[in-house]
Design an enzyme around this catalytic site. Structure first.
Site, PDB file in Angstrom:
ATOM      1  N   ASP A  47      -0.180  13.619  15.839  1.00 41.24           N
ATOM      2  CA  ASP A  47       0.383  13.713  14.484  1.00 41.24           C
ATOM      3  C   ASP A  47      -0.758  13.899  13.488  1.00 41.24           C
ATOM      4  O   ASP A  47      -0.761  13.353  12.395  1.00 41.24           O
ATOM      5  CB  ASP A  47       1.193  12.455  14.159  1.00 41.24           C
ATOM      6  CG  ASP A  47       2.033  12.623  12.902  1.00 41.24           C
ATOM      7  OD1 ASP A  47       2.275  13.768  12.476  1.00 41.24           O
ATOM      8  OD2 ASP A  47       2.456  11.596  12.317  1.00 41.24           O
ATOM      9  N   ILE A  68       0.852  -1.195   0.000  1.00 39.71           N
ATOM     10  CA  ILE A  68       0.000   0.000   0.000  1.00 39.71           C
ATOM     11  C   ILE A  68       0.883   1.239   0.000  1.00 39.71           C
ATOM     12  O   ILE A  68       0.713   2.155  -0.779  1.00 39.71           O
ATOM     13  CB  ILE A  68      -0.966   0.020   1.205  1.00 39.71           C
ATOM     14  CG1 ILE A  68      -1.947  -1.145   1.132  1.00 39.71           C
ATOM     15  CG2 ILE A  68      -1.731   1.348   1.232  1.00 39.71           C
ATOM     16  CD1 ILE A  68      -2.863  -1.271   2.342  1.00 39.71           C
ATOM     17  N   ASP A 107      -2.872   6.259  11.716  1.00 31.04           N
ATOM     18  CA  ASP A 107      -1.513   6.523  12.199  1.00 31.04           C
ATOM     19  C   ASP A 107      -1.512   7.037  13.649  1.00 31.04           C
ATOM     20  O   ASP A 107      -1.051   8.137  13.930  1.00 31.04           O
ATOM     21  CB  ASP A 107      -0.833   7.538  11.255  1.00 31.04           C
ATOM     22  CG  ASP A 107       0.682   7.464  11.349  1.00 31.04           C
ATOM     23  OD1 ASP A 107       1.192   6.702  12.176  1.00 31.04           O
ATOM     24  OD2 ASP A 107       1.348   8.200  10.588  1.00 31.04           O
ATOM     25  N   LYS A 134       0.864  -3.096   8.898  1.00 35.72           N
ATOM     26  CA  LYS A 134       1.871  -2.044   8.999  1.00 35.72           C
ATOM     27  C   LYS A 134       3.124  -2.603   9.679  1.00 35.72           C
ATOM     28  O   LYS A 134       3.052  -3.093  10.804  1.00 35.72           O
ATOM     29  CB  LYS A 134       1.297  -0.871   9.805  1.00 35.72           C
ATOM     30  CG  LYS A 134       2.207   0.359   9.889  1.00 35.72           C
ATOM     31  CD  LYS A 134       1.464   1.518  10.525  1.00 35.72           C
ATOM     32  CE  LYS A 134       2.363   2.710  10.794  1.00 35.72           C
ATOM     33  NZ  LYS A 134       1.626   3.839  11.388  1.00 35.72           N
ATOM     34  N   THR A 161       5.196   2.376   0.900  1.00 38.73           N
ATOM     35  CA  THR A 161       6.497   2.148   1.528  1.00 38.73           C
ATOM     36  C   THR A 161       7.042   3.493   1.962  1.00 38.73           C
ATOM     37  O   THR A 161       7.059   4.456   1.199  1.00 38.73           O
ATOM     38  CB  THR A 161       7.504   1.487   0.564  1.00 38.73           C
ATOM     39  OG1 THR A 161       7.645   2.326  -0.581  1.00 38.73           O
ATOM     40  CG2 THR A 161       7.033   0.126   0.124  1.00 38.73           C
ATOM     41  N   VAL A 217       3.329  -0.310   4.656  1.00 39.52           N
ATOM     42  CA  VAL A 217       1.977  -0.815   4.869  1.00 39.52           C
ATOM     43  C   VAL A 217       1.625  -1.732   3.701  1.00 39.52           C
ATOM     44  O   VAL A 217       1.811  -1.370   2.542  1.00 39.52           O
ATOM     45  CB  VAL A 217       0.966   0.345   4.996  1.00 39.52           C
ATOM     46  CG1 VAL A 217      -0.442  -0.184   5.233  1.00 39.52           C
ATOM     47  CG2 VAL A 217       1.367   1.293   6.132  1.00 39.52           C
ATOM     48  N   TYR A 238      -2.257  14.235   6.138  1.00 35.87           N
ATOM     49  CA  TYR A 238      -1.591  12.995   5.740  1.00 35.87           C
ATOM     50  C   TYR A 238      -2.117  11.790   6.520  1.00 35.87           C
ATOM     51  O   TYR A 238      -1.972  10.655   6.084  1.00 35.87           O
ATOM     52  CB  TYR A 238      -0.076  13.091   5.979  1.00 35.87           C
ATOM     53  CG  TYR A 238       0.594  14.106   5.110  1.00 35.87           C
ATOM     54  CD1 TYR A 238       1.042  13.753   3.833  1.00 35.87           C
ATOM     55  CD2 TYR A 238       0.761  15.417   5.538  1.00 35.87           C
ATOM     56  CE1 TYR A 238       1.647  14.689   3.022  1.00 35.87           C
ATOM     57  CE2 TYR A 238       1.360  16.366   4.731  1.00 35.87           C
ATOM     58  CZ  TYR A 238       1.808  16.004   3.472  1.00 35.87           C
ATOM     59  OH  TYR A 238       2.397  16.928   2.662  1.00 35.87           O
ATOM     60  N   ASN A 239      -2.666  12.040   7.693  1.00 33.29           N
ATOM     61  CA  ASN A 239      -3.107  10.937   8.544  1.00 33.29           C
ATOM     62  C   ASN A 239      -4.623  10.887   8.704  1.00 33.29           C
ATOM     63  O   ASN A 239      -5.146  10.331   9.662  1.00 33.29           O
ATOM     64  CB  ASN A 239      -2.411  10.995   9.906  1.00 33.29           C
ATOM     65  CG  ASN A 239      -0.946  10.595   9.779  1.00 33.29           C
ATOM     66  OD1 ASN A 239      -0.601   9.770   8.936  1.00 33.29           O
ATOM     67  ND2 ASN A 239      -0.095  11.194  10.601  1.00 33.29           N
TER      68      ASN A 239
HETATM   69  N1  ATP Z   1      -5.733   0.717   7.568  1.00 32.19           N
HETATM   70  C1  ATP Z   1      -5.333   1.233   6.410  1.00 32.19           C
HETATM   71  N2  ATP Z   1      -6.055   1.026   5.282  1.00 32.19           N
HETATM   72  C2  ATP Z   1      -5.639   1.537   4.100  1.00 32.19           C
HETATM   73  N3  ATP Z   1      -4.522   2.262   3.939  1.00 32.19           N
HETATM   74  C3  ATP Z   1      -3.763   2.502   5.024  1.00 32.19           C
HETATM   75  C4  ATP Z   1      -4.120   2.002   6.302  1.00 32.19           C
HETATM   76  N4  ATP Z   1      -3.178   2.393   7.199  1.00 32.19           N
HETATM   77  C5  ATP Z   1      -2.282   3.096   6.500  1.00 32.19           C
HETATM   78  N5  ATP Z   1      -2.613   3.180   5.194  1.00 32.19           N
HETATM   79  C6  ATP Z   1      -1.863   3.878   4.131  1.00 32.19           C
HETATM   80  O1  ATP Z   1      -0.486   3.820   4.423  1.00 32.19           O
HETATM   81  C7  ATP Z   1       0.033   5.134   4.600  1.00 32.19           C
HETATM   82  C8  ATP Z   1       1.018   5.123   5.770  1.00 32.19           C
HETATM   83  O2  ATP Z   1       0.364   4.748   6.962  1.00 32.19           O
HETATM   84  P1  ATP Z   1       0.635   5.495   8.316  1.00 32.19           P
HETATM   85  O3  ATP Z   1       0.329   6.934   8.166  1.00 32.19           O
HETATM   86  O4  ATP Z   1      -0.058   4.740   9.389  1.00 32.19           O
HETATM   87  O5  ATP Z   1       2.176   5.236   8.467  1.00 32.19           O
HETATM   88  P2  ATP Z   1       3.407   6.246   8.558  1.00 32.19           P
HETATM   89  O6  ATP Z   1       3.031   7.642   8.189  1.00 32.19           O
HETATM   90  O7  ATP Z   1       4.547   5.608   7.897  1.00 32.19           O
HETATM   91  O8  ATP Z   1       3.583   6.160  10.066  1.00 32.19           O
HETATM   92  P3  ATP Z   1       4.730   6.776  10.937  1.00 32.19           P
HETATM   93  O9  ATP Z   1       5.402   7.802  10.087  1.00 32.19           O
HETATM   94  O10 ATP Z   1       4.039   7.352  12.131  1.00 32.19           O
HETATM   95  O11 ATP Z   1       5.572   5.617  11.259  1.00 32.19           O
HETATM   96  C9  ATP Z   1      -1.173   6.012   4.839  1.00 32.19           C
HETATM   97  O12 ATP Z   1      -0.970   7.315   4.384  1.00 32.19           O
HETATM   98  C10 ATP Z   1      -2.253   5.331   4.060  1.00 32.19           C
HETATM   99  O13 ATP Z   1      -2.203   5.750   2.721  1.00 32.19           O
HETATM  100 MG    MG Z   2       1.292   8.734   8.492  1.00 36.71          MG
END
Ligand code: ATP
Ligand code: MG
Length: 266
Positions: free
Chosen positions: A192, A58, A209, A80, A60, A66, A196-197
């Site tokens: 946060d 989804i 997130d 994740k 990286t 994810v 974006y979240n």
């Molecule tokens: N449950 C979900 N279903 C669908 N897409 C998701 C889901 N969780 C995350 N994503 C996708 O993955 C992306 C990254 O997820 P998330 O924001 O949780 O991680 P992150 O920003 O890498 O976290 P962090 O930087 O705090 O470690 C999100 O922007 C979203 O597009």
């Molecule tokens: Mg995020």
């Protein structure tokens, strides 16, 4: 036990487990993302029945990846996975220390990352119970979090950042109701919160997130909360005028929302 012996035991264990989660080898980034410990963790989650097959990427990122996966019933999941190697431990610690839920965290890199993932799971649980629109948490282990997939037909819901809202007022109202539930009922500060979240699922917000999230009496909670509110206000000013103070006081005015989630279920 000698190192060789330990290694061959681990290999045997891996072989035994390898058959249990499908799709891992097919993922392009597999070799890069799934170190040995992570593979084992995924196999354990598969053996417990949480994950059946890993089907794609989804997103990286630098610190986490994810993936799209399915459980045995074919329900879509988001998995994740935090990378231990590239995590910013200093930053993470600031959002963990002072949270009474994690009094004796191991101060190793791995310990901090594992606590980070556990914290996201716990926060999702609390938020979900409080009725906040978040992905339903399914399971976690070590650096891996399994949750409900937000999206449709395998296509993830877009981030707020990527969407032109057709009814921004209504979206904002629903978002604020959710942030208020998070604050008043789950007693959490996201810490946060930004475009974006927040995902947009059929024009409705889903907050994601929650790894940074802290309890309301965390020493930095106020600062994190003010910043969250400022982010929301800043973003929605592209659509209409928003008053910071008004939004802030709406969220923290918890009258009628003090009850524990159980109150509303019985
Ligand atoms: N449950 C979900 N279903 C669908 N897409 C998701 C889901 N969780 C995350 N994503 C996708 O993955 C992306 C990254 O997820 P998330 O924001 O949780 O991680 P992150 O920003 O890498 O976290 P962090 O930087 O705090 O470690 C999100 O922007 C979203 O597009
Ligand atoms: Mg995020």
């Amino acid at each position: 036990m000698s190192v060789d012996k330990k290694l061959s035991r681990l290999e045997a264990e891996l072989d035994k487990l390898r058959r249990r989660v499908r799709g891992v080898e097919d993922l392009k980034v597999a070799s890069e993302v799934f170190d040995r410990a992570t593979l084992l963790t995924l196999y354990e989650l598969a053996n417990k029945g949480y994950i059946d097959v890993m089907q794609g990427v989804i997103k990286t990122g630098k610190e986490s990846n994810v993936f799209f996966a399915r459980d045995r019933e074919g329900n879509p999941l988001a998995v994740k996975i935090h990378r231990v190697a590239t995590s910013d431990f200093k930053a993470m610690s600031r959002y963990i220390e002072g949270d009474p839920r994690f009094p004796k965290m191991r101060r190793t890199r791995r310990g901090i990352v594992y606590t980070w993932v556990r914290k996201e799971f716990k926060n999702l649980e609390r938020a979900h119970l409080a009725g906040v629109r978040v992905p339903r948490p399914v399971a976690f282990r070590n650096n891996v979090l399994v949750m409900e997939f937000v999206g449709r037909d395998g296509v993830p819901a877009p981030m707020l950042k990527q969407v032109e809202l057709s009814n921004p007022e209504e979206f904002f109202r629903e978002l604020l109701r959710n942030v208020r539930l998070l604050y008043c009922r789950a007693k959490l500060v996201h810490a946060d919160l930004s475009e974006y979240n927040i995902l947009v699922e059929e024009e409705r917000p889903v907050i994601i997130d929650l790894s940074s999230g802290v309890v309301r009496d965390h020493p930095h909670a106020q600062e994190f909360f003010d910043r969250d509110v400022a982010n929301l206000v800043r973003y929605f000013r592209r659509y209409f005028s928003v008053d910071y103070k008004e939004v802030h006081s709406y969220i923290v005015s918890c009258g009628g929302d003090h009850g524990v989630p159980e109150d509303s279920q019985g």
